[in-house]
Design an enzyme around this catalytic site. Sequence first.
Site, short mmCIF file in Angstrom:
data_model
loop_
_atom_site.label_atom_id
_atom_site.label_comp_id
_atom_site.label_asym_id
_atom_site.label_seq_id
_atom_site.Cartn_x
_atom_site.Cartn_y
_atom_site.Cartn_z
N ASP A 1 0.83 -1.20 0.00
CA ASP A 1 0.00 0.00 0.00
C ASP A 1 0.87 1.26 0.00
O ASP A 1 1.92 1.30 0.64
CB ASP A 1 -0.90 -0.01 1.24
CG ASP A 1 -1.86 1.15 1.26
OD1 ASP A 1 -2.78 1.16 0.43
OD2 ASP A 1 -1.68 2.06 2.09
N GLU B 1 -0.30 -0.80 -4.77
CA GLU B 1 -1.23 0.30 -4.97
C GLU B 1 -0.47 1.38 -5.72
O GLU B 1 0.62 1.77 -5.31
CB GLU B 1 -1.73 0.84 -3.63
CG GLU B 1 -2.69 2.00 -3.77
CD GLU B 1 -2.90 2.74 -2.47
OE1 GLU B 1 -4.06 2.98 -2.12
OE2 GLU B 1 -1.90 3.09 -1.81
#
Length: 717
Positions: free
Chosen positions: A346, A416
């Site tokens: 992330d 991400e």
Amino acid sequence: MTPCTSCALLVASVTQFIHRKLPRRVTTYGRSMTEDKGKTDSLRLSMKGCRTNNGFVQNEDTPELDPDPSSSANDLQHQALSIAGPEEPACQGVQPYAGMPKEVLFQFSGQARYRVPREILFWLTIVAVLLLIGVTVAIIAISPKCLDWWQAGPMYQIYPRSFKDSDKDGNGDLRGIQDKLDYISALNIKTIWITSFYKSSLKDFRYGIEDFQEIDPIFGTMKDFENLLAAIHDKGLKLVMDFIPNHTSDKHPWFEMSRTRTGKYTDYYIWHDCAHENGLTIPPNNWLSVYGNSSWHFDEVRKQCYYHQFTKEQPDLNFRNPDVQEEIKEIIQFWLSKGVDGFRFDAVKFLLEAKDLRDEIQVNKSQNPDTVVGYSELYHDFTATQVGMHDIVRSFRQTMDEYSREPGRYRFMGTEAYEDSIDRTMMYYGLSFIQEADFPLNNYFSNLHTLSGSTVHDIILSWMENMPEGKWPNWMIGGPDSARLTSRLGKQYVNTMHMLLFTLPGTPITYYGEEIGMRDILATDLNENYDSSTLFSKSPMQWDNSSNAGFSEGNHTWLPTNSDYHTVNVQVQETQPSSALKLYQDLSLLHANELLISRGWFCLLSNDSNSVVYTRELDGIDRVFLVVLNFGDSTLLNLQDMNLGLPTKLRVRLSTNPASTRGEVDTGGLSLEQGEGLILEYNTNNLFHQLTAFRDKCFVSNRACYSSAFNILYSVC
């Protein structure tokens, strides 16, 4: 001399020799033979007509027989003939018989009639083995790379706090996920992706982590996790976890020691002196948090400001410190050693910041700098995607590869990558000789709020045209940080978007509840001190029409269930043949079983403001899937006007319209309702990717051809 005469002479010479040299009496053929006590010798001859048993069995104790000097030359000749024997059998009429000794067997084995067939069989065996090896090597050489587990089927993203509550406390947990694995398997899912469940005291969806190696008590224990992982693997599924390397919680032990300047932890975070004027803290520069306002916060303990890309409770780690990189590597290794199959990393674009702390440029240069508080009001040239960031991502990949060496244990890596441009997003695939992510997460459809055929066409074309050769695409239409599909685009497009998701090349990714058409909740009092707008898509999963939608047997749930759960739930839709859930299962089954979709070419044929038309095809298969999706109002589509060379009639394989019972459609006038999608099928050997006119509109990740004769795929097309 006749053969029988030779046999007679042989027998006579042996008999004379025995009588002369051995101290015993030997009877003639057919009578018993008496031997002296002590050392024993036996020599047996038998003769029937001209068939002789040339057996010669000698006891180990029999002394060597030296020729008698007084013996005549004729006797010695007979002795030599009797004992040594010629290279060929003395009697040509002798036939092989059961129980013959090896000396006699060797005499027969040397004959041409036995030797030649034996040699022929030997060389035929050698040729057959070499041919088999050659064919095997050739098949391996021309076979395309097999799809890995993260390519072979859809991923299912679960927000664990909202999936299933097993202990009646109103919060979903790991045991609840384990209880619902049969349901997930029934969706033909291959990979379960669980968002963050690390120990965290923040009400920020568990993304401010206090301990990377502990399970937050709200979700269970480490034992619960290990049981869940084992159950997932027992089902033949894989588990991917979220990993958040950019920052920690301000309650993390690293931060507590850093703020007190303890040892190596002193520079684990990004610290800088701040000025103070009139009781106000003046930050080092104009950098802003993703959530707005300054990204610097003054710490009363250390008397310095620390940097945070997100909330002030989430201080950014200093990835320019090698000790920090080593700590993160050890955490990755900790989870991989437990058997986790992969990670979604992330916020990786925020891993590094510029060293010189220069101010970022305003989007509106005429704006008063004191009023610039929104993240979108600056160009983030010094706080995102810095030089060296991709080197850190590659180091994550190297750690993953250390655990990917066992057959069937490849460890998946996704990132991400919500970059400003498609070019920057594609950089997360890595280079041709240096791999990074298996794919960056494609959220373009997740952020789509208005639908049209042109918009869908442009999103697809943008990804496929810019994706590096040989890489694998992915598509997702929802997620925890965006509004649900039904709320964004409308109920009428749920089935159409699922048909799009499963017929595009690559890995489809589904956010829990999208398969039944769940919508955002409308509640305003959510009892959470975080951005409430991001909670609407995280409501409890709707399992049935019982209390709390079957999510929990407790008296309350952490978020309210949607008011439509009595009709929009799994139990109801499982019994409806025309439900969104049933179509989702049919689409995922088609994706799993059809080479045209899993391995075939994707060709964009046509689009307008309403519709998109494309095919899925594969060399060697004389069938083509033609997908027609209508994202506008009701329309009449004439496929013959497109000059595609289509038949006048096409078979309907799947339809989003439950009222459609047509076995065939007329390509000269195809009537489509709003949000209707069709997967049509027809037979042909004229494939669009072979035509020059469509060469720029056809894409394939791993090219393969199909041989119907051998039922195999091969890459030399």
